[in-house]
Design an enzyme around this catalytic site. Structure first.
Site, PDB file in Angstrom:
ATOM      1  CE  LYS A  22      -2.442   1.023   3.934  1.00 30.66           C
ATOM      2  NZ  LYS A  22      -2.160   2.399   4.395  1.00 30.66           N
ATOM      3  CB  SER A  23       3.772   2.324   2.040  1.00 32.80           C
ATOM      4  OG  SER A  23       3.216   2.402   3.309  1.00 32.80           O
ATOM      5  NE  ARG A  27       6.316   6.697   0.609  1.00 31.80           N
ATOM      6  CZ  ARG A  27       5.452   6.531   1.611  1.00 31.80           C
ATOM      7  NH1 ARG A  27       4.373   5.763   1.452  1.00 31.80           N
ATOM      8  NH2 ARG A  27       5.629   7.123   2.780  1.00 31.80           N
ATOM      9  CG  ASP A 309       0.957   0.300   9.599  1.00 28.52           C
ATOM     10  OD1 ASP A 309       0.663   1.159  10.458  1.00 28.52           O
ATOM     11  OD2 ASP A 309       1.237   0.593   8.427  1.00 28.52           O
ATOM     12  CE  LYS A 336       0.335   4.745  12.911  1.00 26.97           C
ATOM     13  NZ  LYS A 336       1.081   5.403  11.851  1.00 26.97           N
ATOM     14  NE  ARG A 340      -4.592   0.407  13.218  1.00 24.04           N
ATOM     15  CZ  ARG A 340      -3.981   0.631  12.060  1.00 24.04           C
ATOM     16  NH1 ARG A 340      -2.670   0.731  12.008  1.00 24.04           N
ATOM     17  NH2 ARG A 340      -4.685   0.722  10.948  1.00 24.04           N
TER      18      ARG A 340
HETATM   19  C1  S3P Z   1       2.752   5.019   6.123  1.00 25.11           C
HETATM   20  C2  S3P Z   1       3.451   5.310   7.245  1.00 25.11           C
HETATM   21  C3  S3P Z   1       3.050   4.875   8.578  1.00 25.11           C
HETATM   22  C4  S3P Z   1       2.003   3.781   8.559  1.00 25.11           C
HETATM   23  C5  S3P Z   1       0.949   4.016   7.533  1.00 25.11           C
HETATM   24  C6  S3P Z   1       1.548   4.183   6.149  1.00 25.11           C
HETATM   25  C7  S3P Z   1       3.253   5.522   4.824  1.00 25.11           C
HETATM   26  O1  S3P Z   1       2.560   6.000   9.251  1.00 25.11           O
HETATM   27  O2  S3P Z   1       1.420   3.635   9.831  1.00 25.11           O
HETATM   28  O3  S3P Z   1       0.048   2.922   7.502  1.00 25.11           O
HETATM   29  O4  S3P Z   1       2.803   5.030   3.777  1.00 25.11           O
HETATM   30  O5  S3P Z   1       4.102   6.436   4.843  1.00 25.11           O
HETATM   31  P1  S3P Z   1       3.581   6.956  10.052  1.00 25.11           P
HETATM   32  O6  S3P Z   1       4.887   6.842   9.359  1.00 25.11           O
HETATM   33  O7  S3P Z   1       3.030   8.311   9.988  1.00 25.11           O
HETATM   34  O8  S3P Z   1       3.640   6.350  11.425  1.00 25.11           O
END
Ligand code: S3P
Length: 423
Positions: A22-23, A27, A309, A336, A340
């Protein structure tokens, strides 16, 4: 949609490919939108969150075509969106897009769903304002009204290890005069840095500090790894369902994300990494996981951003580990999609777990037989939904998970894929 779960009659066995990260999907879309030309994205996520990002970038001028892969064409400059930009449930979309929109020559408004509208935005408004951004908010929460400005670089020491904060500032830095440097207390996920470098941005990384200057990105073919945060539920299930043995293919193994593997191994898990390789600047590999006897452990400090996560599902697994598991330094878990710390403790208590909330974490005493026979809530939180599904596999009586449909945020294929492993 409510979901009934009970102890499976069989072990987990077989091999699956884990769906897209997902991350990295967020991007890939955002950076392709900033590049001049056509980028090809292989293995784009079907989750609702990356689709929110895709829809926003389309409103900002990028065109898309789905063949087997996702083709994104952009002229490298964003256009004024004559509508509000809806981020849905996605904090990553809102925080990264704010960084980009702050330095454009037009105004824009970012909105979100009920959960996203409660999440803190001060963490990005403060540094972006230091760069010259003008952002109006609702008490430092969404909706965010961004009045595009000429930005200048800053040197910023972030009080939290957050990839969303770091990325928001670095992306604003791509449009700012001079150099922008962000330093974080511990290293958070570094997909932004790796992909910006892959797409030829002027970016340098020095330990916990990253610097960028104004850059034009080059369109590329970007292959997205499987999401280790999605793999986490399958790893967890294989560890606790007796006699299981599974292989998860194409899992992202970026060291800023593999805290869960380190913790499970420390607890005694039998996990082996096979066929390590690199795609589009990211490490990946296959994981072989076998049912294991586990012991409790302490999880604290700089490992927290590397597994942030996964803490809800780690809490589920810790109920089956011998002895005490202590999770500390995780106060940002309260910010979050749900709080959580509170939500996983409340729901696991209903199942009979010996588990306590602390201000910055969770204490779990194992090993406990989870009873079930009750309803549990997901609090509109996809990771709660999947963690409770794994807990349901342990319960002596069936449980009912309310609003299970929230899994669609990151992992719509979750249950169908899970069922292919039950033999
Ligand atoms: C993410 C960063 C994380 C994560 C989120 C996705 C990202 O948050 O918890 O699910 O895609 O950069 P933080 O880095 O703000 O903790």
């Amino acid at each position: 949609m409510d979901k009934k779960i009970s102890k499976p009659n069989s072990k987990l066995n077989g091999q699956i490919s884990i769906p897209s990260d997902k991350s990295i999907s967020h991007r890939a879309v955002i950076f392709s939108c900033l590049a001049n030309g056509t980028s090809v994205i292989k293995n784009f996520s079907k989750g609702q969150d990356p689709l929110s990002t895709l829809s926003i970038c389309q409103k900002l001028g990028m065109t898309t075509e789905f063949k087997d892969d996702l083709y994104i064409t952009s002229c490298g400059k964003l256009i004024f969106p004559d509508t509000e930009l809806y981020c849905g449930n996605s904090g990553t979309t809102m925080r990264l897009m704010t960084g980009i929109l702050a330095g454009q020559n037009f105004n824009s408004i970012l909105t979100g769903d009920e959960s996203l509208s409660k999440r803190p935005m001060k963490r990005i408004i403060t540094p972006l304002s230091l760069m010259g951004a003008k952002i109006k908010s609702n008490n430092e929460k969404a909706p965010l009204e961004i009045c595009g400005q000429n930005l200048h670089g800053i040197t910023y020491s972030s009080p939290i290890a957050s990839a969303q904060v770091k990325s928001s500032i670095l992306l604003a830095g791509l449009f700012a005069e001079g150099r922008t440097t962000v330093t974080e207390p511990y290293l958070s996920r570094n997909h932004t840095e790796l992909m910006l470098s892959y797409m030829d941005a002027d970016i340098t990384v020095n330990d916990l500090s990253t610097s960028v200057t104004r850059s034009q990105l080059t369109p590329k073919t970007i292959e997205i790894p499987g999401d280790i945060s999605s793999a986490a539920y399958f790893i967890a299930a294989a560890l606790i369902v007796p006699n299981s043995e599974i292989i998860l293919k194409n899992v992202g193994l970026n060291p800023t994300r593999t805290g869960i593997l380190d913790v499970f191994k420390k607890m005694g898990a039998d996990i082996v990494i096979l066929d390590r390789r690199t795609i589009s600047n990211e490490l990946i590999g296959d994981l072989k996981i076998k049912y294991s006897d586990l012991n409790g452990c302490t999880i604290e400090g700089n490992i927290i951003p590397r597994l942030i996560d996964e803490i809800p599902v780690i809490a589920v697994i810790a109920t089956q580990a011998q002895g005490q598991t202590v999770i500390k330094d995780a106060q940002d878990l309260r910010n979050k999609e749900s709080d959580r710390i509170n939500t996983i403790v409340t729901e696991l208590k209903k199942l009979g777990a010996n588990i306590e909330e602390t201000s910055d974490g969770i204490i779990i005493n194992g090993k406990t037989k989870l009873q079930g026979g009750v309803e549990v809530e997901t609090f509109h939180d996809h990771r709660l939904a999947m963690s409770l599904y794994i807990a349901g596999l342990l319960c002596t009586k069936e449980i009912l998970i309310k609003n299970f449909e929230w899994v669609k945020i990151s992992f719509p294929e979750f249950e169908s894929l899970f069922k292919t492993l039950l033999t």
